[in-house]
Design a protein around this motif. Structure first.
Motif, PDB file in Angstrom:
ATOM      1  N   LYS A   1      -2.292  -6.666  -1.340  1.00  0.00           N
ATOM      2  CA  LYS A   1      -2.887  -5.366  -1.646  1.00  0.00           C
ATOM      3  C   LYS A   1      -3.259  -4.636  -0.367  1.00  0.00           C
ATOM      4  CE  LYS A   1      -5.954  -3.235  -4.956  1.00  0.00           C
ATOM      5  NZ  LYS A   1      -7.005  -3.372  -5.951  1.00  0.00           N
ATOM      6  N   ALA A   2      -3.809  -5.358   0.605  1.00  0.00           N
ATOM      7  CA  ALA A   2      -4.187  -4.750   1.889  1.00  0.00           C
ATOM      8  C   ALA A   2      -2.958  -4.191   2.601  1.00  0.00           C
ATOM      9  CB  ALA A   2      -4.895  -5.791   2.762  1.00  0.00           C
ATOM     10  N   LYS A   3      -1.843  -4.917   2.495  1.00  0.00           N
ATOM     11  CA  LYS A   3      -0.599  -4.463   3.130  1.00  0.00           C
ATOM     12  C   LYS A   3      -0.105  -3.172   2.456  1.00  0.00           C
ATOM     13  CE  LYS A   3       4.035  -6.011   4.446  1.00  0.00           C
ATOM     14  NZ  LYS A   3       5.087  -7.020   4.219  1.00  0.00           N
ATOM     15  N   LEU A   4      -0.165  -3.145   1.114  1.00  0.00           N
ATOM     16  CA  LEU A   4       0.232  -1.939   0.378  1.00  0.00           C
ATOM     17  C   LEU A   4      -0.628  -0.747   0.782  1.00  0.00           C
ATOM     18  CD1 LEU A   4       0.781  -2.989  -3.365  1.00  0.00           C
ATOM     19  CD2 LEU A   4       2.511  -2.308  -1.708  1.00  0.00           C
ATOM     20  N   GLU A   5      -1.946  -0.998   0.848  1.00  0.00           N
ATOM     21  CA  GLU A   5      -2.896   0.064   1.216  1.00  0.00           C
ATOM     22  C   GLU A   5      -2.527   0.662   2.562  1.00  0.00           C
ATOM     23  OE1 GLU A   5      -5.815   1.249  -0.121  1.00  0.00           O
ATOM     24  OE2 GLU A   5      -5.966   0.026  -1.918  1.00  0.00           O
ATOM     25  N   LYS A   6      -2.202  -0.200   3.498  1.00  0.00           N
ATOM     26  CA  LYS A   6      -1.877   0.253   4.855  1.00  0.00           C
ATOM     27  C   LYS A   6      -0.620   1.124   4.844  1.00  0.00           C
ATOM     28  CE  LYS A   6      -1.640  -1.583   9.554  1.00  0.00           C
ATOM     29  NZ  LYS A   6      -1.546  -2.805  10.386  1.00  0.00           N
ATOM     30  N   GLN A   7       0.374   0.692   4.090  1.00  0.00           N
ATOM     31  CA  GLN A   7       1.634   1.445   4.019  1.00  0.00           C
ATOM     32  C   GLN A   7       1.441   2.800   3.321  1.00  0.00           C
ATOM     33  OE1 GLN A   7       3.779  -2.167   2.387  1.00  0.00           O
ATOM     34  NE2 GLN A   7       5.487  -1.191   3.414  1.00  0.00           N
ATOM     35  N   LEU A   8       0.613   2.800   2.280  1.00  0.00           N
ATOM     36  CA  LEU A   8       0.420   4.029   1.514  1.00  0.00           C
ATOM     37  C   LEU A   8      -0.507   5.032   2.189  1.00  0.00           C
ATOM     38  CD1 LEU A   8       0.073   3.014  -2.242  1.00  0.00           C
ATOM     39  CD2 LEU A   8       1.866   4.368  -1.188  1.00  0.00           C
TER      40      LEU A   8
ATOM     41  N   LYS B   1     -13.495  10.049  -6.176  1.00  0.00           N
ATOM     42  CA  LYS B   1     -12.880  11.302  -5.735  1.00  0.00           C
ATOM     43  C   LYS B   1     -11.463  11.357  -6.283  1.00  0.00           C
ATOM     44  CE  LYS B   1     -15.511  12.159  -1.542  1.00  0.00           C
ATOM     45  NZ  LYS B   1     -15.507  12.227  -0.069  1.00  0.00           N
ATOM     46  N   ILE B   2     -11.003  12.577  -6.575  1.00  0.00           N
ATOM     47  CA  ILE B   2      -9.679  12.745  -7.173  1.00  0.00           C
ATOM     48  C   ILE B   2      -8.592  12.151  -6.279  1.00  0.00           C
ATOM     49  CG2 ILE B   2      -9.250  15.063  -6.242  1.00  0.00           C
ATOM     50  CD1 ILE B   2      -8.370  14.082  -9.795  1.00  0.00           C
ATOM     51  N   THR B   3      -8.756  12.259  -4.969  1.00  0.00           N
ATOM     52  CA  THR B   3      -7.756  11.696  -4.053  1.00  0.00           C
ATOM     53  C   THR B   3      -7.676  10.183  -4.213  1.00  0.00           C
ATOM     54  OG1 THR B   3      -9.491  11.728  -2.367  1.00  0.00           O
ATOM     55  CG2 THR B   3      -7.867  13.508  -2.292  1.00  0.00           C
ATOM     56  N   ALA B   4      -8.815   9.556  -4.434  1.00  0.00           N
ATOM     57  CA  ALA B   4      -8.845   8.101  -4.625  1.00  0.00           C
ATOM     58  C   ALA B   4      -8.189   7.718  -5.948  1.00  0.00           C
ATOM     59  CB  ALA B   4     -10.285   7.596  -4.578  1.00  0.00           C
ATOM     60  N   THR B   5      -8.425   8.537  -6.991  1.00  0.00           N
ATOM     61  CA  THR B   5      -7.817   8.264  -8.297  1.00  0.00           C
ATOM     62  C   THR B   5      -6.301   8.334  -8.201  1.00  0.00           C
ATOM     63  OG1 THR B   5      -9.694   9.360  -9.351  1.00  0.00           O
ATOM     64  CG2 THR B   5      -7.777   8.922 -10.740  1.00  0.00           C
ATOM     65  N   LEU B   6      -5.797   9.382  -7.564  1.00  0.00           N
ATOM     66  CA  LEU B   6      -4.352   9.570  -7.439  1.00  0.00           C
ATOM     67  C   LEU B   6      -3.706   8.360  -6.763  1.00  0.00           C
ATOM     68  CD1 LEU B   6      -4.617  13.299  -6.412  1.00  0.00           C
ATOM     69  CD2 LEU B   6      -3.242  12.512  -8.347  1.00  0.00           C
ATOM     70  N   LYS B   7      -4.320   7.908  -5.688  1.00  0.00           N
ATOM     71  CA  LYS B   7      -3.786   6.770  -4.937  1.00  0.00           C
ATOM     72  C   LYS B   7      -3.896   5.485  -5.759  1.00  0.00           C
ATOM     73  CE  LYS B   7      -4.316   4.661  -0.334  1.00  0.00           C
ATOM     74  NZ  LYS B   7      -5.208   3.527  -0.569  1.00  0.00           N
ATOM     75  N   ARG B   8      -5.063   5.266  -6.373  1.00  0.00           N
ATOM     76  CA  ARG B   8      -5.279   4.044  -7.150  1.00  0.00           C
ATOM     77  C   ARG B   8      -4.324   3.970  -8.342  1.00  0.00           C
ATOM     78  NH1 ARG B   8      -7.745   3.578 -11.649  1.00  0.00           N
ATOM     79  NH2 ARG B   8      -9.025   5.456 -11.491  1.00  0.00           N
ATOM     80  N   GLU B   9      -4.170   5.088  -9.049  1.00  0.00           N
ATOM     81  CA  GLU B   9      -3.287   5.079 -10.209  1.00  0.00           C
ATOM     82  C   GLU B   9      -1.843   4.791  -9.800  1.00  0.00           C
ATOM     83  OE1 GLU B   9      -3.642   5.043 -13.363  1.00  0.00           O
ATOM     84  OE2 GLU B   9      -5.811   5.208 -13.320  1.00  0.00           O
ATOM     85  N   PHE B  10      -1.418   5.356  -8.677  1.00  0.00           N
ATOM     86  CA  PHE B  10      -0.057   5.104  -8.215  1.00  0.00           C
ATOM     87  C   PHE B  10       0.117   3.625  -7.881  1.00  0.00           C
ATOM     88  CE2 PHE B  10       3.328   4.856  -5.041  1.00  0.00           C
ATOM     89  CZ  PHE B  10       4.348   5.476  -5.746  1.00  0.00           C
ATOM     90  N   GLU B  11      -0.869   3.056  -7.213  1.00  0.00           N
ATOM     91  CA  GLU B  11      -0.801   1.636  -6.855  1.00  0.00           C
ATOM     92  C   GLU B  11      -0.756   0.754  -8.099  1.00  0.00           C
ATOM     93  OE1 GLU B  11      -4.114   0.781  -4.332  1.00  0.00           O
ATOM     94  OE2 GLU B  11      -3.362   1.961  -2.663  1.00  0.00           O
ATOM     95  N   GLU B  12      -1.591   1.081  -9.094  1.00  0.00           N
ATOM     96  CA  GLU B  12      -1.660   0.247 -10.295  1.00  0.00           C
ATOM     97  C   GLU B  12      -0.405   0.378 -11.156  1.00  0.00           C
ATOM     98  OE1 GLU B  12      -5.203   1.063 -12.513  1.00  0.00           O
ATOM     99  OE2 GLU B  12      -6.538   0.596 -10.830  1.00  0.00           O
ATOM    100  N   GLU B  13       0.065   1.624 -11.327  1.00  0.00           N
ATOM    101  CA  GLU B  13       1.169   1.876 -12.250  1.00  0.00           C
ATOM    102  C   GLU B  13       2.537   1.587 -11.638  1.00  0.00           C
ATOM    103  OE1 GLU B  13       0.961   3.297 -15.478  1.00  0.00           O
ATOM    104  OE2 GLU B  13      -1.172   2.905 -15.351  1.00  0.00           O
TER     105      GLU B  13
END
Length: 352
Positions: free
Chosen positions: A249-256, A225-237
């Motif tokens: 990574k789990a901590k980042l996910e929770k914060q984001l 889903k586009i929402t997942a891409t936006l979040k994933r790309e931000f996390e990776e880049e």
């Protein structure tokens, strides 16, 4: 350039985004589990006055198919066939049109992000619809399929095949624009001394390939889903999540989660004038603004450049900012939406 006459698009084909094309060029391989060509976006002028629905009929011929006509083709010595301005649109008759055929070896090698060749046995793509996990619908409505190949909705590019792009037809990408207000040491918003408007900041990456600042963006994975891409790309880049431990990574996910699950602003959805585009394959993107109003979410996140970025940091937004591709225009639209500072020259503001 784009066809001056009406394009082969249904009325109302463009969604409710402001009419501006982004231009995407991130040619380096990505460090994700699935290696695929990445994305970012080219500078635009003040054209939010164009009505989104009529965009393909109204905009300036010279401006819009400029990147997609450049030679040599990125990453190669291939020269495109010359396409005169008046012959870009498919409605302009051109019996002698004989474009160069080119698909990069990296695409022909059959990586997971790429389609097979059109004539390959067992390959029967469903154009203009969701094809299994692959989204072959265009954000701009229906596109023409001719001799089994999709046709670039904006016009001729002087090159057939796929070039560096993996998919026949639309290749979907996403650009997350993450913003916050600039604050002083006491936590108060900082206003610009001339305009009195508060200064907005966004997370920018400095691209390794050309050294320009850009929005951290990338390609949509099949079934994602586009929402997942936006979040994933931000996390990776911007947060270098690929190099983090599962716990980090789990901590980042929770914060984001709070930032990416709140109300957001779709800056642009649609076709992208990109030097990788061909007659049969083209870039499309969705740029979305996620705004951290209080600053509490992003203040606690350690910005760290991912594999496509050399540096990542918060950048003050103004018209003096020179960004990669159309990112400047996306950022400008965000400042208008947020009522933030953009220019010291009142004449440079543009309104719909």
């Amino acid at each position: 350039a784009v066809a001056a006459g009406p394009m082969l698009l249904p009325a109302g084909a463009l969604p409710r985004a402001v009419a501006v094309l982004s231009f995407s060029v991130l040619l380096s391989a990505r460090g994700a589990a699935q290696r695929r060509p990445a994305l970012s976006n080219s500078p635009a002028n003040c054209w939010s006055h164009l009505h989104p629905v009529n965009m393909f009929n109204n905009y300036n011929v010279k401006f819009h198919h400029s990147k997609a006509l450049t030679s040599p083709y990125p990453g190669s010595h291939i020269e495109r066939s010359q396409v005169p301005e008046d012959k870009v649109g498919w409605l302009a008759e051109w019996k002698d049109y004989n474009p160069v055929e080119y698909t990069a070896k990296s695409v022909l090698a059959g990586p997971s992000w790429a389609d097979p060749q059109i004539n390959d046995e067992g390959f029967s793509p469903k154009f203009n619809e969701r094809d299994g996990e692959v989204e072959r619908k265009s954000l701009n409505g229906l596109y023409v399929v001719e001799n089994g190949r999709p046709r670039n909705p904006v016009g001729r590019t002087g090159l057939t095949g796929r070039g560096l792009l993996g998919r026949w037809g639309p290749n979907h990408a996403a650009d997350p624009v993450v913003t916050r207000w600039k604050r002083d040491g006491s936590g108060n918003k900082v206003a610009h001394p001339v305009t009195g408007k508060n200064i907005l900041q966004f997370v920018a990456i400095k691209r390794r390939d050309c050294g320009e600042w850009a929005i951290p963006g990338g390609m949509v994975d099949p079934g994602e889903k586009i929402t997942a891409t936006l979040k994933r790309e931000f996390e990776e880049e911007a947060l270098n999540s690929l190099q983090k431990s599962p716990e980090e990574k789990a901590k980042l996910e929770k914060q984001l989660h709070k930032l990416f699950s709140q109300e957001h602003f779709v800056v642009y959805r649609g076709y992208v004038d990109d030097p990788r585009n061909t007659d049969n394959a083209w870039m499309e993107t969705e740029a979305v603004n996620y705004h951290d109003e209080t600053g509490e979410t992003m203040d606690n996140l350690p910005l760290e450049a991912g594999d496509d970025a050399g540096v990542v940091k918060w950048v003050d937004i103004s018209e003096k900012l020179e960004l990669y591709a159309s990112h400047s225009y996306f950022i400008k639209l965000v400042t208008e939406k947020r009522g933030a500072h953009w220019s010291e020259d009142p004449g440079s503001e543009c309104h719909e």
